[in-house]
Design a protein around this motif. Structure first.
Motif, PDB file in Angstrom:
ATOM      1  N   THR B  99       0.848  -1.188   0.000  1.00 12.72           N
ATOM      2  CA  THR B  99       0.000   0.000   0.000  1.00 12.72           C
ATOM      3  C   THR B  99       0.889   1.245   0.000  1.00 12.72           C
ATOM      4  OG1 THR B  99      -0.021   0.178   2.395  1.00 12.72           O
ATOM      5  CG2 THR B  99      -1.726  -1.203   1.395  1.00 12.72           C
ATOM      6  N   GLU B 102       2.707   1.460   3.215  1.00 14.00           N
ATOM      7  CA  GLU B 102       3.781   0.460   3.318  1.00 14.00           C
ATOM      8  C   GLU B 102       4.968   0.821   2.425  1.00 14.00           C
ATOM      9  OE1 GLU B 102       1.051  -3.487   4.312  1.00 14.00           O
ATOM     10  OE2 GLU B 102       1.380  -2.862   2.245  1.00 14.00           O
ATOM     11  N   ASN B 103       4.662   1.396   1.247  1.00 13.85           N
ATOM     12  CA  ASN B 103       5.725   1.833   0.358  1.00 13.85           C
ATOM     13  C   ASN B 103       6.611   2.881   1.027  1.00 13.85           C
ATOM     14  OD1 ASN B 103       6.153   1.130  -2.646  1.00 13.85           O
ATOM     15  ND2 ASN B 103       3.950   0.896  -2.360  1.00 13.85           N
ATOM     16  N   HIS B 133      -5.639   8.013   0.988  1.00 12.87           N
ATOM     17  CA  HIS B 133      -5.218   6.968   0.051  1.00 12.87           C
ATOM     18  C   HIS B 133      -4.133   6.058   0.611  1.00 12.87           C
ATOM     19  CE1 HIS B 133      -7.534   9.275  -2.773  1.00 12.87           C
ATOM     20  NE2 HIS B 133      -6.799  10.339  -2.521  1.00 12.87           N
ATOM     21  N   GLY B 135      -4.110   3.458   2.474  1.00  5.56           N
ATOM     22  CA  GLY B 135      -4.314   2.013   2.450  1.00  5.56           C
ATOM     23  C   GLY B 135      -4.434   1.447   1.050  1.00  5.56           C
ATOM     24  N   LYS B 136      -4.273   2.306   0.039  1.00  7.43           N
ATOM     25  CA  LYS B 136      -4.463   1.821  -1.336  1.00  7.43           C
ATOM     26  C   LYS B 136      -3.156   1.348  -1.946  1.00  7.43           C
ATOM     27  CE  LYS B 136      -8.375   4.844  -2.316  1.00  7.43           C
ATOM     28  NZ  LYS B 136      -8.790   6.051  -3.053  1.00  7.43           N
ATOM     29  N   ARG B 137      -3.278   0.376  -2.829  1.00  3.49           N
ATOM     30  CA  ARG B 137      -2.105  -0.066  -3.584  1.00  3.49           C
ATOM     31  C   ARG B 137      -1.943   0.829  -4.812  1.00  3.49           C
ATOM     32  NH1 ARG B 137      -2.304  -6.493  -2.977  1.00  3.49           N
ATOM     33  NH2 ARG B 137      -2.271  -6.470  -0.711  1.00  3.49           N
ATOM     34  N   GLU B 140      -4.554   1.241  -7.488  1.00  2.67           N
ATOM     35  CA  GLU B 140      -5.802   1.947  -7.172  1.00  2.67           C
ATOM     36  C   GLU B 140      -5.604   3.454  -7.138  1.00  2.67           C
ATOM     37  OE1 GLU B 140      -7.909  -0.377  -3.781  1.00  2.67           O
ATOM     38  OE2 GLU B 140      -5.764  -0.783  -3.592  1.00  2.67           O
TER      39      GLU B 140
END
Lengths: 238, 246
Positions: B99, B102-103, B133, B135-137, B140
């Motif tokens: 996400t 995480e990145n 945003h 939590g988005k990968r 998305e």
């Protein structure tokens, strides 16, 4: 309509084969413990070989990508040699070669080793293809943020490559279960050998080998379904 | 943070890929308070020079010194150098399986071992209006959001300076504007930046100094105002005329 005809035809065929006058199903029942023992032994053999062959496969895949030339050539030699040999030939070569020299080799352990050695070469190719599916921009990004080579594999490459690797790996596991039957020729006490023992004791072929086939299908079909499921998951999850 | 700007010295730097020379005996010395822009025609060697400055590749010959530190030719020496720099590429920077949060957290946690990695990542993403945003990968996110996350990842580690390789060339005009706005805000906080770009108007407004690079050489090195009002090299004049005509 055609479905009905096929179903009827199949049932008649099965009935005539299974319930023929010479069939002796009590023989199978008599040897049920031998079958169960063999089946469990095959399950154990395949399960352990899956783990060991995955380790062989990952190591060989990394060696195939090594910057050290002799390591790369050795890995390439291993992979192509194994992939070029029939499994039965490999079993006989290793059993009457290195294993005979040491003499007191334990059959089951030897079975796990040889199955893993064989399967590892195929897994190596799957892992290598999975790693190579990761684009060079991902490697560069990983380098740019300061990840070490090992960290790049761990956090960037493997988590993405595993999605490519899992479906064929599940398929390979099914092959591994089937291939383990060939180990019966060197006397590894597994499922096929159990069936052969029952057969030589009772001379009832179909009654020994039909349960054998069913027993393998119980192991392989779930694995093949899993492989298919993973393939679909991979296709839609993007 | 480095507030003394950025000093770069290259001496006889060349880079050959296979038998293809990409940089040919590049020598220059610049000191910029904020932004150095590398511009020039495609395939001229701008991105390669940027990768040399970022310690991602070693030059075939020559030496590079950044802020007085001579860059190592060995990977073992370059690795620690790279950790102190924030790099943003043209596209496909982010790790698709992680996400946005995480990145940004990955280098903070695994490379720099910040105990407050998550808070830092949160704060940096919020700053770029990406709170919704996190939590988005990447798949998305829009292209502009992806580049903003990439910039946040580069910035969160508090780098000595930033390197950007055509950060907007894969984006449509609206998204380009939103990314350029973010880059402008970096100038105001005083973090030095080396930027490869085709956006001439933007380079003109943001850069202190310009290196015009073509065919693997530095064709002109000049302060931005001079370069854009009256380029000395005929190649640079031609390039600007062609690019600014439409």
């Amino acid at each position: 309509m055609s479905v009905l005809v096929i179903a009827l035809g199949l049932s008649f065929f099965c009935w005539s084969v299974l319930a023929g006058t010479q069939r002796n199903w009590t023989a199978f029942w008599e040897y049920r413990n031998l079958f169960l023992k063999g089946w469990l032994s095959t399950l154990q053999l395949a399960g352990m070989s899956l783990i060991v062959s995955s380790i062989f496969g990952i190591l060989a895949a990394l060696a195939l990508r090594s910057v050290i030339l002799p390591v790369r050539h050795l890995a390439l030699f291993y992979v192509e040699l194994i992939r070029g040999l029939p499994f039965l030939v490999l079993i006989l070569l290793l059993f009457y070669g290195p294993a005979e020299v040491t003499r007191n080799v334990e059959r089951f352990t030897f079975g796990v080793f040889i199955l893993s050695f064989f399967s590892g070469a195929y897994i190596a190719e799957m892992v290598r293809a999975g790693i190579e599916s990761i684009s060079s921009s991902q490697w560069e990004s990983a380098r740019a943020i300061g990840l070490s080579k090992w960290q790049t594999y761990r956090f960037v490459v493997f988590p993405q490559a595993i999605r490519q690797i899992l479906p064929p790996l599940a398929g390979q596991f099914a092959s591994l279960i089937k291939d383990s039957s060939l180990l019966s020729v060197i006397g590894v006490a597994e499922f096929t050998q159990s069936a052969q023992q029952a057969f030589s004791a009772t001379y009832s072929g179909l009654e020994s080998f039909l349960p054998l086939g069913v027993g393998y299908l119980i192991l392989t079909l779930p694995v093949l379904f899993l492989s298919r499921y993973l393939q679909n998951l991979l296709r839609y999850e993007h | 943070m480095n507030t003394d700007g950025l000093q770069i010295r290259c001496q006889g730097v060349s880079k050959v890929f296979g038998d293809q020379p990409v940089l040919k005996d590049v020598s220059f010395e610049v000191r910029v308070p904020h932004v150095l822009a590398l511009i020039g025609p495609s395939g001229g060697g701008k991105s390669t020079l940027l990768r040399v400055l970022g310690g991602l590749i070693s030059p075939t010959t020559g030496t590079v010194a950044v802020n007085g530190q001579v860059l190592s030719k060995e990977e073992s020496g370059l690795a620690p150098y790279r950790k102190r720099i924030g790099t943003v590429f043209q596209a496909y920077n982010l790790f698709p399986h992680l996400t946005a949060l995480e990145n940004v957290m990955l280098p903070l946690k695994e490379v720099h071992h910040f105990p407050d990695a998550e808070d830092r990542a949160n704060a940096t993403l919020s700053r770029f209006r990406l709170s919704d945003h996190m939590g988005k990968r990447p798949a998305e996110l829009s292209g502009g959001q992806r580049q903003r996350v990439a910039i946040a990842r580069a910035l969160a580690i508090d780098p000595a300076f930033l390197l950007m390789d055509e950060p907007t060339s894969a984006l449509d005009p609206e998204m380009t504007a939103e990314v350029l706005e973010v880059i402008s805000s970096l100038r105001s906080e005083g973090r030095p930046l080396v930027l490869v770009t085709h956006a001439m108007g933007f380079a003109r407004s943001i850069a202190d100094h310009v290196l015009f690079i073509g065919e693997g050489r530095i064709i002109e090195s000049a302060p931005s105002t001079e370069f854009f009002s009256a380029p000395k090299a005929p190649e640079a004049a031609q390039f600007l005329e062609k690019i600014l005509r439409y």
